[in-house]
Design a protein around this motif. Structure first.
Motif, mmCIF file in Angstrom:
data_model
loop_
_atom_site.group_PDB
_atom_site.id
_atom_site.type_symbol
_atom_site.label_atom_id
_atom_site.label_comp_id
_atom_site.label_asym_id
_atom_site.label_seq_id
_atom_site.Cartn_x
_atom_site.Cartn_y
_atom_site.Cartn_z
ATOM 1 N N GLN A 60 47.348 22.151 35.881
ATOM 2 C CA GLN A 60 48.268 23.054 35.212
ATOM 3 C C GLN A 60 47.511 23.866 34.173
ATOM 4 N N GLU A 61 47.759 25.152 34.141
ATOM 5 C CA GLU A 61 47.027 26.048 33.249
ATOM 6 C C GLU A 61 47.123 25.613 31.801
ATOM 7 N N SER A 62 48.289 25.093 31.395
ATOM 8 C CA SER A 62 48.496 24.714 30.006
ATOM 9 C C SER A 62 47.622 23.544 29.584
ATOM 10 N N SER A 63 47.135 22.741 30.549
ATOM 11 C CA SER A 63 46.343 21.572 30.208
ATOM 12 C C SER A 63 44.864 21.725 30.557
ATOM 13 N N THR A 64 44.468 22.883 31.068
ATOM 14 C CA THR A 64 43.061 23.115 31.379
ATOM 15 C C THR A 64 42.291 23.395 30.095
ATOM 16 N N PRO A 65 41.245 22.626 29.811
ATOM 17 C CA PRO A 65 40.521 22.837 28.555
ATOM 18 C C PRO A 65 39.683 24.110 28.579
ATOM 19 N N VAL A 66 39.458 24.676 27.409
ATOM 20 C CA VAL A 66 38.502 25.762 27.250
ATOM 21 C C VAL A 66 37.125 25.119 27.140
ATOM 22 N N VAL A 67 36.211 25.502 28.028
ATOM 23 C CA VAL A 67 34.879 24.895 28.054
ATOM 24 C C VAL A 67 33.862 25.926 27.589
ATOM 25 N N LEU A 68 33.169 25.617 26.489
ATOM 26 C CA LEU A 68 32.153 26.501 25.938
ATOM 27 C C LEU A 68 30.806 25.786 25.959
ATOM 28 N N TYR A 69 29.818 26.449 26.527
ATOM 29 C CA TYR A 69 28.488 25.851 26.645
ATOM 30 C C TYR A 69 27.433 26.835 26.160
ATOM 31 N N ALA A 70 26.637 26.449 25.169
ATOM 32 C CA ALA A 70 25.541 27.270 24.655
ATOM 33 C C ALA A 70 24.249 26.847 25.337
ATOM 34 N N HIS A 71 23.572 27.796 25.939
ATOM 35 C CA HIS A 71 22.408 27.502 26.777
ATOM 36 C C HIS A 71 21.235 28.380 26.382
ATOM 37 N N THR A 72 20.066 27.776 26.211
ATOM 38 C CA THR A 72 18.860 28.554 25.954
ATOM 39 C C THR A 72 18.304 29.047 27.285
ATOM 40 N N CYS A 73 18.464 30.323 27.536
ATOM 41 C CA CYS A 73 17.981 30.926 28.778
ATOM 42 C C CYS A 73 16.500 31.266 28.664
ATOM 43 N N GLY A 74 15.824 31.302 29.803
ATOM 44 C CA GLY A 74 14.443 31.752 29.830
ATOM 45 C C GLY A 74 13.391 30.673 29.735
ATOM 46 N N ARG A 75 13.803 29.410 29.585
ATOM 47 C CA ARG A 75 12.810 28.336 29.561
ATOM 48 C C ARG A 75 12.280 28.093 30.967
ATOM 49 N N TRP A 76 10.990 27.765 31.058
ATOM 50 C CA TRP A 76 10.363 27.460 32.347
ATOM 51 C C TRP A 76 10.592 28.571 33.376
ATOM 52 N N GLY A 77 10.495 29.808 32.913
ATOM 53 C CA GLY A 77 10.634 30.925 33.839
ATOM 54 C C GLY A 77 12.010 31.049 34.457
#
Length: 306
Positions: A188-205
């Motif tokens: 149900q849309e009302s119970s779907t959590p907001v998922v936020l993920y911070a990612h360091t891009c560019g490591r290991w090519g």
């Protein structure tokens, strides 16, 4: 050529090739994007127990970017339930506790080694001093998330930062996120959590960026940039932190290193594409003798690793 070293820990430290073999050294996360002096002082002032032996024992720049994103944009309503994945030292939870004691925050990490125990010690010490019982620590193994009692709770927001250190760990992380976003309990849309993920891009090519991109797609998820620095319009190959919202998308199987239809230039594929261009140019500039020497060194290093 990318070489991953399997490990029982879901946040394992991989060893992999960088570039086209021109740099043959093996890198670990500990050599990547160190915190500046001010942040080290902040960690010391908080009295956090840290460790240089595992990626979970450090505070990474992505956690700082995620904290600034949450605070500056007022993203968290009052009294919500927050699940943090791969909380490590507990720094983000404790920083948020200092400014938002109304939150119900569950910081989780793996039981591998001393990771969960260290997290529990850090939270117990700081929370007892602050007098708040709304921040606590739990064990959560991403690959076994479906069997965890934590999946039965209603989470309003799910957070994480710099959780990708091996392809196996990424697959487990994506399965855990799918469990939280797509499972029957969250349909149900009302119970779907907001998922936020911070990612360091560019490591290991960009190797692990691409693995995350396709790992999410294979689970029917997608990553939408919402904060940080996506380096839009730049062709500089560098490390940069992006805050993504992970949400439902289309199930797509990986067939190559090309992006999915309609996602040309996706930030998670940016470094991989730039690295490929650089590798082709470097390879073209090598003499046959240099190319043979590189290939020989690759084979030697591959079979010399235990």
């Amino acid at each position: 050529i990318i070489l991953y070293v399997a490990c029982s820990c879901v946040r394992s430290q991989p060893q992999l090739w960088v570039g086209a073999g021109l740099s043959l050294s093996l890198l670990t996360p500990m050599s990547m994007a160190p915190l500046d002096c001010n942040m080290r002082n902040d960690v010391e002032a908080m009295g956090l127990e840290v460790s240089s032996s595992h990626c979970s024992g450090c505070v990474w720049p992505a956690a700082v970017v995620l904290y600034e994103y949450l605070v500056s944009r007022g993203k968290l309503p009052t009294g919500i339930n927050v699940l943090e994945l791969g909380a490590g030292t507990g720094w983000l939870a404790l920083k948020m506790c200092s400014v938002r004691s109304d939150l119900h925050w569950c910081a989780t990490d793996t039981a591998c080694g001393d990771t969960a125990a260290r997290l529990q010690r850090n939270l117990r010490m700081a929370v007892s001093e602050a007098g708040s019982g709304l921040f606590w620590a739990e064990i959560l193994e991403w690959g076994e998330a479906g069997a965890s009692p934590l999946m039965l709770r209603k989470w309003d927001v799910v957070l994480g930062s710099d959780l990708c250190y091996s392809e196996a760990g990424i697959l487990d992380l994506c399965a855990c996120l799918a469990e939280l976003i797509l499972s029957q309990g969250h349909q149900q849309e009302s119970s779907t959590p907001v998922v936020l993920y911070a990612h360091t891009c560019g490591r290991w090519g960009g190797a692990l960026d691409a693995a995350l991109y396709w790992g999410l797609h294979e689970m029917g998820l997608t990553a939408v940039p919402v904060g940080g620095d996506p380096k839009t319009g730049s062709d500089e190959l560098c490390q940069h932190v992006v805050v993504f919202q992970i949400q439902q998308g289309q199930v797509m199987k990986r067939v190559s290193d090309q992006v999915a239809d309609g996602e040309s230039g996706h930030v998670l594929m940016r470094a991989r594409q730039l690295q490929t261009v650089a590798d082709v140019a470097a390879d073209a500039a090598m003499t046959p003798e240099e190319r043979d020497a590189v290939m020989a060194a690759r084979w030697y290093e591959e079979f010399a690793i235990d």
